[in-house]
Motif scaffolding. Structure first.
Motif, short mmCIF file in Angstrom:
data_model
loop_
_atom_site.label_atom_id
_atom_site.label_comp_id
_atom_site.label_asym_id
_atom_site.label_seq_id
_atom_site.Cartn_x
_atom_site.Cartn_y
_atom_site.Cartn_z
N MET A 105 33.03 41.46 39.44
CA MET A 105 34.00 40.42 40.06
C MET A 105 33.48 40.13 41.67
SD MET A 105 37.72 40.28 40.65
CE MET A 105 38.40 39.47 39.00
N LEU A 106 33.39 38.69 41.86
CA LEU A 106 33.01 38.33 43.34
C LEU A 106 34.18 39.04 44.35
CD1 LEU A 106 32.24 34.74 43.37
CD2 LEU A 106 30.60 36.63 43.86
N SER A 107 33.70 39.60 45.28
CA SER A 107 34.55 40.06 46.36
C SER A 107 35.44 39.13 46.85
CB SER A 107 33.92 40.78 47.58
OG SER A 107 32.88 41.89 47.18
N ARG A 108 35.05 37.78 46.91
CA ARG A 108 35.86 36.80 47.39
C ARG A 108 37.02 36.58 46.38
NH1 ARG A 108 35.81 31.54 46.35
NH2 ARG A 108 33.79 31.60 45.74
N ALA A 158 38.46 38.82 44.44
CA ALA A 158 39.18 39.95 44.32
C ALA A 158 40.10 39.84 45.83
CB ALA A 158 38.24 41.44 44.64
N ALA A 211 41.49 28.32 45.40
CA ALA A 211 39.98 28.92 45.70
C ALA A 211 39.55 29.74 44.52
CB ALA A 211 39.83 29.81 46.64
N ILE A 212 40.44 30.13 43.62
CA ILE A 212 39.91 31.11 42.36
C ILE A 212 40.42 30.49 41.30
CG2 ILE A 212 39.20 33.01 43.91
CD1 ILE A 212 41.94 34.16 43.19
N THR A 222 39.51 29.75 38.52
CA THR A 222 39.22 30.33 37.16
C THR A 222 39.69 31.80 36.99
OG1 THR A 222 37.19 30.87 38.23
CG2 THR A 222 37.05 28.82 37.09
N GLU A 259 39.99 43.83 36.20
CA GLU A 259 39.85 44.15 37.68
C GLU A 259 40.99 43.18 38.19
OE1 GLU A 259 35.70 42.95 36.79
OE2 GLU A 259 35.74 44.08 38.54
N PHE A 277 43.56 44.17 41.07
CA PHE A 277 43.65 43.43 42.64
C PHE A 277 44.99 42.88 42.95
CE2 PHE A 277 39.17 44.21 42.40
CZ PHE A 277 38.93 45.22 43.43
N LEU A 295 37.04 52.29 36.18
CA LEU A 295 36.40 51.04 35.72
C LEU A 295 34.93 51.24 36.48
CD1 LEU A 295 37.09 48.75 33.95
CD2 LEU A 295 37.52 47.48 36.14
N TYR A 296 35.04 51.48 37.75
CA TYR A 296 33.57 51.36 38.46
C TYR A 296 33.14 52.87 38.60
CZ TYR A 296 35.24 46.79 40.16
OH TYR A 296 35.65 45.41 40.22
N TYR A 319 35.90 47.75 48.34
CA TYR A 319 35.67 46.60 47.40
C TYR A 319 34.80 45.37 47.96
CZ TYR A 319 37.75 49.94 44.36
OH TYR A 319 38.16 51.17 43.93
N HIS A 320 34.65 45.53 49.32
CA HIS A 320 33.78 44.74 49.95
C HIS A 320 34.22 43.33 50.20
CE1 HIS A 320 30.44 47.57 48.82
NE2 HIS A 320 30.96 47.68 47.56
#
Lengths: 305, 468
Positions: free
Chosen positions: A1-4, A6, A91-92, A94, A149, A153, A250-251, A303-304
């Motif tokens: 998943m993109l950090s943005r 999350a 912004a997200i 989807t 995930e 978040f 998961l990670y 998670y960046h």
């Protein structure tokens, strides 16, 4: 998943939770302000929301209410929180289900059109409605969002914010709960204590657990240590620990945030309310607020985002 | 005027037989009712486009007309071949102008029109993009003026938009009129997102190992086509990224994910060249991914479309597309160009100025229907303004005759009436050239109007290609 992605989910969770908590705090303030001799109640509500500094020294009740409810400049007002949550969502798109988007979009559209005077004269109606919209959003997430995930978040954001709001409320009101104020309950003390419960919608839940005896330590214990009440600090930390463990599984990797939350959960498990009062409730709360802030920062780092 | 549904003698064309019968049976009142149901569906699904800076609701709906535009199988066969031919020629032209420039040496296209064109990127010279493909999605705007002729109004080689409407319009029609589809044998288009993803994966860069990771790069939620960006990313199952999600390191492109950096191989970018990489194109820009262009040139990542593709859809270059088809493919052009006068040439300019009131004047670099003069509908003041503009900057304008666009039945305030339409199919160019059987039909909702752009009050229709 993109950090943005999350990051947006995490903050969307935080903002919706904050809007909901602010509605509860305003509700508490409204009840307290109806009592004789109440004059600083609204300011303590603003303090608990973390936005009292920006208020002018002298502000009328309705000024403070509209500041907490609809002020676009105040980033903690219900209006701002929902607008920011919607911006996160947009912004997200989807990563959200249609049900979640609709719940949030409805909330935002009505707030955009709301007039301050109208809102204040009909305050209880609007507060109920704000709480309902937050519940609708959570329900939509619960019943429509994939348990991946992204879901984690979103929930992490909610629980971080909820833990912090409960702690801040206690921080503002802790003096009401100190033993030396435990004189035979005049009407005012009774209301002060119950107001803390009321702000977390915990009056009835407290009854179920303590059979109606309002005591300061009972209330503090309920809001800090209880493991069954969803707004207690302990409940929130346990939920955070559970969700962070899911991410670790998961990670396949653990981070500082896992340690911080495990440490906090352990501390609360070993702790009882007597010890808490002996070592200083105020100090504990201040410390827990700091830990929560650090936890939030460490989640972002791990998670960046 | 050519009517899509009826022949000159008033009889219904064979391709429209079922639609005409359906219109007859349904009746205007019911259609109007269903029209508002369709609109509610669009709103609920959030299929909007954003218009900022004009006041009013920034999130608008494109008006959707229920009556489909139909192509018969034989019409489509020809159209489809023509579109694919054009897409191949445009890509060949792009390769050529960024390499030896044979078409310029042969004197077919004037050198100055290419090398002095703002859309030409000298930074691309000598570089071979994967598969020698520059424009991976070519949108061709086509109109029809009579039984036999399709004419191309313009090509879009950079990032043509509108394909989400092609897909959503079909979804809505199938949801609302399932029985009509059962009767009509309409070719399906829902393969498009899969084809698009395959096309993008086919142009993976040399550095790519294993299955290529594709992302869609959007300017963000404020962009007018943001809905389309998120829609396509969703259907392809790829990440929708903004430039801040990307960075370059060690000769490769990466996206920031919750698991740390992840390799990116192909970027379907829906942002302009100038915002791709501040180091390469616009040092003043805060947008973009610093260093992306050099990673691209070194074969670490593929950008779709290639930077500099705009030289092929420039309106001054448009005139030469039929020649390109002959030059590169050795074929006769299947689709015609619209006759075009270039104001940069003295005698053509004189012709334009003398006939301004009968012509359509366009800016060479403009798009979206802005900055356009439609002579027959212009006021005296507008005509004289354009005269001054053309004289001041002749290179910036071309002119075309006012075309009598075909018209199709549309639900209007005055009942079912004919409105002018155009058509934009989306041709995919990867290892193969692919075209889904359909496209976006735009309709000018104002009676008599010839402007179909959504930013200027145009609407859209579902487009049907009947099975063979």
């Amino acid at each position: 998943m993109l950090s943005r992605t999350a990051q947006n989910l995490f903050w969307m969770g935080r903002y919706i939770e904050r809007a909901d908590a602010t509605a509860r705090l305003i509700e508490m303030g409204r009840r307290m302000a109806m009592l004789p001799g109440a004059n600083e109640e609204w300011r303590s509500v603003a303090l608990a929301c973390g936005c009292a500094e920006a208020l002018p020294e002298v502000a009328t009740d309705s000024e403070i209410i509209s500041y907490l409810l609809l002020d676009r400049e105040n980033r903690s007002s219900i209006q701002s929180c929902i607008a920011q949550a919607r911006a996160n969502a947009k912004a997200i798109r989807t990563a959200l289900t249609a049900d979640m988007w609709e719940a949030l979009n409805d909330h935002w559209r009505l707030l955009e059109a709301l007039d301050a005077d109208e809102a204040i004269s009909d305050l209880p109606v609007w507060l109920d409605w704000a709480k309902q919209r937050a519940a609708a959003f959570r329900g939509a997430a619960e019943t429509s969002l994939l348990r991946n995930e992204g879901y984690v978040f979103l929930r992490l954001g909610e629980y971080v914010e909820r833990a912090e709001m409960t702690l801040r409320l206690l921080d503002v009101k802790y003096y009401v709960l100190l033993p030396e104020t435990d004189v035979v309950g005049g009407g005012r003390d009774f209301h002060q204590w119950t107001s803390v419960l009321r702000a977390t919608s915990a009056v009835r839940a407290y009854h179920h657990v303590y059979r109606g005896d309002y005591t300061p330590w009972g209330i503090a214990e309920f809001l800090v240590l209880n493991t069954t009440f969803p707004r207690s600090a302990n409940f929130c930390y346990r939920a955070l620990e559970r969700h962070l463990d899911e991410l670790a599984k998961l990670y396949g990797e653990r981070h500082d945030c896992h340690e911080i939350v495990a440490d906090m959960v352990g501390r609360l498990e070993r702790c009882d309310i007597q010890t808490l009062f002996q070592t200083g409730l105020h100090e504990f709360i201040g410390d827990a607020i700091q830990v929560t802030n650090r936890l939030s920062a460490e989640i972002s780092r791990a998670y960046h985002f | 005027m050519f009517e899509e549904m009826r022949a000159a003698d008033g009889s219904i064309r064979p391709s429209y037989a079922q639609v005409a019968a359906w219109l007859e049976a349904t009746g205007e009142a019911t259609l109007r009712q269903r029209q508002s149901e369709a609109e509610a569906l669009f709103r609920r699904l959030g299929i909007t486009f954003s218009v900022y800076g004009e006041g009013g609701d920034p999130e608008r709906l494109i008006p959707f007309d229920l009556i489909p535009r139909v192509f018969g199988a034989d019409e489509w066969r020809r159209l489809s071949r023509g579109v694919q031919q054009r897409a191949r020629a445009l890509n060949a032209f792009l390769y050529d102008v960024y390499h030896r420039g044979e078409i310029l040496r042969a004197g077919i296209v004037p050198e100055s029109l290419v090398y002095q064109n703002e859309a030409y990127l000298p930074e691309m010279a000598g570089f071979d993009p994967p598969g020698r493909i520059y424009s991976h999605i070519v949108g061709v705007d086509i109109v029809r003026t009579n039984d036999t002729d399709f004419q191309v109004l313009e090509d879009n080689c950079r990032t043509p938009s509108g394909v989400s409407y092609m897909l959503e319009n079909r979804e809505i029609m199938m949801r609302m009129f399932p029985r009509l589809f059962a009767a009509c044998a309409v070719d399906p288009i829902d393969e498009y997102p899969t084809l698009l993803k395959r096309t993008l994966q086919e142009v993976a860069p040399p550095a790519c190992r294993g299955e290529p990771t594709v992302v869609l790069l959007t300017p963000g939620p404020l962009n007018s086509a943001y809905y389309e960006h998120s829609f396509l990313a969703d259907l392809m199952g790829v990440e929708l990224v903004e430039s801040s999600d990307l960075f370059v390191d060690n000769g490769l492109a990466w996206m920031r994910t919750t698991r740390g950096p992840q390799r990116v191989d192909v970027i379907y970018r829906r942002i302009d060249d100038s915002y791709l990489d501040p180091l390469a194109f616009r040092p003043d820009s805060l947008l973009g991914v610093p260093g992306l262009f050099s990673v691209y040139r070194a074969g670490g990542v593929t950008l779709c479309s290639a930077p500099g593709s705009g030289i092929a859809d420039d309106k001054a270059i448009y005139v030469f597309v039929p020649e390109m088809i002959r030059f590169y493919l050795g074929e006769q052009p299947i689709l015609k160009n619209v006759q075009t006068w270039r104001c940069s040439l003295a005698d053509e300019r004189d012709h334009v100025l003398a006939n301004l009131k009968d012509l359509v004047v366009k800016q060479v670099h403009g798009s979206g229907g802005y900055g356009m003069l439609i002579g027959p509908h212009a006021t005296k003041k507008q005509l004289s303004e354009f005269r001054t503009k053309i004289l001041a900057e002749p290179d910036a304008y071309i002119a075309q005759p006012t075309l009598d666009l075909s018209s199709a039945p549309t639900v209007t305030a005055d009942g079912i009436d004919n409105r002018h339409v155009d058509f934009r199919p989306f041709c995919l160019v990867g290892k193969q050239v692919r075209l889904a059987p359909g496209g976006l039909t735009r309709v000018a909702l104002t009676k008599g109007s010839l402007v179909v752009n959504s930013s200027q009050g145009g609407g859209v229709k579902d487009t049907w290609v009947l099975s063979e």
